[in-house]
Design a protein around this motif. Sequence first.
Motif, PDB file in Angstrom:
ATOM      1  N   VAL A 150      22.199 -81.090  39.278  1.00 58.27           N
ATOM      2  CA  VAL A 150      23.551 -81.063  39.442  1.00 58.27           C
ATOM      3  C   VAL A 150      24.414 -81.849  38.195  1.00 58.27           C
ATOM      4  N   ARG A 181      27.338 -74.264  33.839  1.00 58.22           N
ATOM      5  CA  ARG A 181      25.827 -73.581  34.055  1.00 58.22           C
ATOM      6  C   ARG A 181      25.188 -73.646  32.773  1.00 58.22           C
ATOM      7  N   ARG A 227      20.886 -76.220  34.768  1.00 61.89           N
ATOM      8  CA  ARG A 227      21.782 -77.493  35.186  1.00 61.89           C
ATOM      9  C   ARG A 227      23.140 -77.017  35.610  1.00 61.89           C
ATOM     10  N   LEU A 228      23.516 -77.295  36.736  1.00 59.66           N
ATOM     11  CA  LEU A 228      24.784 -76.890  37.535  1.00 59.66           C
ATOM     12  C   LEU A 228      25.839 -77.759  37.920  1.00 59.66           C
ATOM     13  N   SER A 229      27.108 -77.509  37.925  1.00 66.86           N
ATOM     14  CA  SER A 229      27.962 -78.082  38.355  1.00 66.86           C
ATOM     15  C   SER A 229      28.303 -77.783  39.910  1.00 66.86           C
ATOM     16  N   VAL A 230      28.782 -78.819  40.585  1.00 67.89           N
ATOM     17  CA  VAL A 230      28.887 -78.760  41.927  1.00 67.89           C
ATOM     18  C   VAL A 230      29.268 -77.455  42.657  1.00 67.89           C
ATOM     19  N   LEU A 266      26.631 -75.122  42.119  1.00 66.55           N
ATOM     20  CA  LEU A 266      25.374 -75.595  42.953  1.00 66.55           C
ATOM     21  C   LEU A 266      25.753 -75.241  44.542  1.00 66.55           C
ATOM     22  N   LEU A 313      17.841 -82.474  45.363  1.00 68.43           N
ATOM     23  CA  LEU A 313      18.879 -82.780  44.328  1.00 68.43           C
ATOM     24  C   LEU A 313      18.519 -83.841  43.176  1.00 68.43           C
ATOM     25  N   GLY A 361      20.415 -85.515  39.792  1.00 67.57           N
ATOM     26  CA  GLY A 361      21.451 -85.797  39.263  1.00 67.57           C
ATOM     27  C   GLY A 361      21.492 -86.170  37.981  1.00 67.57           C
ATOM     28  N   ALA A 366      27.688 -83.905  45.504  1.00 68.02           N
ATOM     29  CA  ALA A 366      27.049 -82.594  45.730  1.00 68.02           C
ATOM     30  C   ALA A 366      26.301 -82.649  46.897  1.00 68.02           C
TER      31      ALA A 366
END
Length: 323
Positions: free
Chosen positions: A37, A44, A55-58, A61, A78, A80, A102
């Motif tokens: 995250v 993304r 890798r994902l933003s909240v 996610l 998770l 970070g 997250a």
Amino acid sequence: MAFPIQRLRRLRQHESLRRMVRETTLAPADFIYPLFVVEGRDRREAIASMPGQHRLSVDLLIKEAGEVKALGIPAIILFGIPDRKDEHGSSGFDPHGIVQRAVRAVKEHVPGLMVITDVCIDEYTSHGHCGIVRDGKILNDETLDCLRRMAHTHAEAGADMVAPSDMMDGRVAAIRKELDEGGFPDLPIMAYAAKFSSCFYAPFRDAAHSSPQFGDRQSYQMDPANGREALREIDLDIEEGADIVMVKPALPYLDIIAAARGRTLLPVAAYQVSGEYSMIKAAAQAGWLDESRAMMESLLAIKRAGADLILTYFAKDAVRLLH
């Protein structure tokens, strides 16, 4: 004479019969899906060394977590990746840090999905090590305070389980004491009990931007040659209050998984790490392996060795095949 009275091929003749006598099986409940995250929105980022992982933003996610739950996978873990790093990894134990936010978001939007958090400062330190550094040395006891604070903020955010991966001596006991005294006596700890100093972590370090800026991690992660020491680490983590013990990596250490299974009645987890995942992906892309068969065979081997839980980037793909 055993032959021809005993013909072991008799039970292999038909698919239905092979399924009936199969000794090891996989199920969605066996898996924990790792997720990375990052800060921002609608972010993304493909991880080049881990095909199919991002890798994902909240906000994204949350959508991924919903898909994981819909597949019947019971848990995510998770990792970070903050925008800000310092020598002490302070963003890792910031109550408003990336993982803490997250956790809150997933618990709000995907109820029923278990959220596990990695407790280690390497992703948050400017030097990339899992402990506080002074004069080029990784300090054990000073690092424990960071880990206690991180675990506490994860618990406050709503984490269902914490998983210390740093390999500092005494960290399970320190975190257990912090959680108990902080009002979280029922929060379980999944300890990275036997975590080896392995080259198979390389794609993860690329994904998390957490490669050490100097030296290596051999002064705290385990020597790959040592099996008895791994069992000592497992014993100590159990004594300190671990609820689940983990072996990492998985496939190169099946002997350690099997030994752990025979040594304790606690659940045993194994982490099929990024390098294990990426090797299969790369060989499949080159046309050298059947990806699905290699994936399932490797996961079955980990389960057969004695793992109750498998952390794997293949979790979603494996469950789709199981359905």
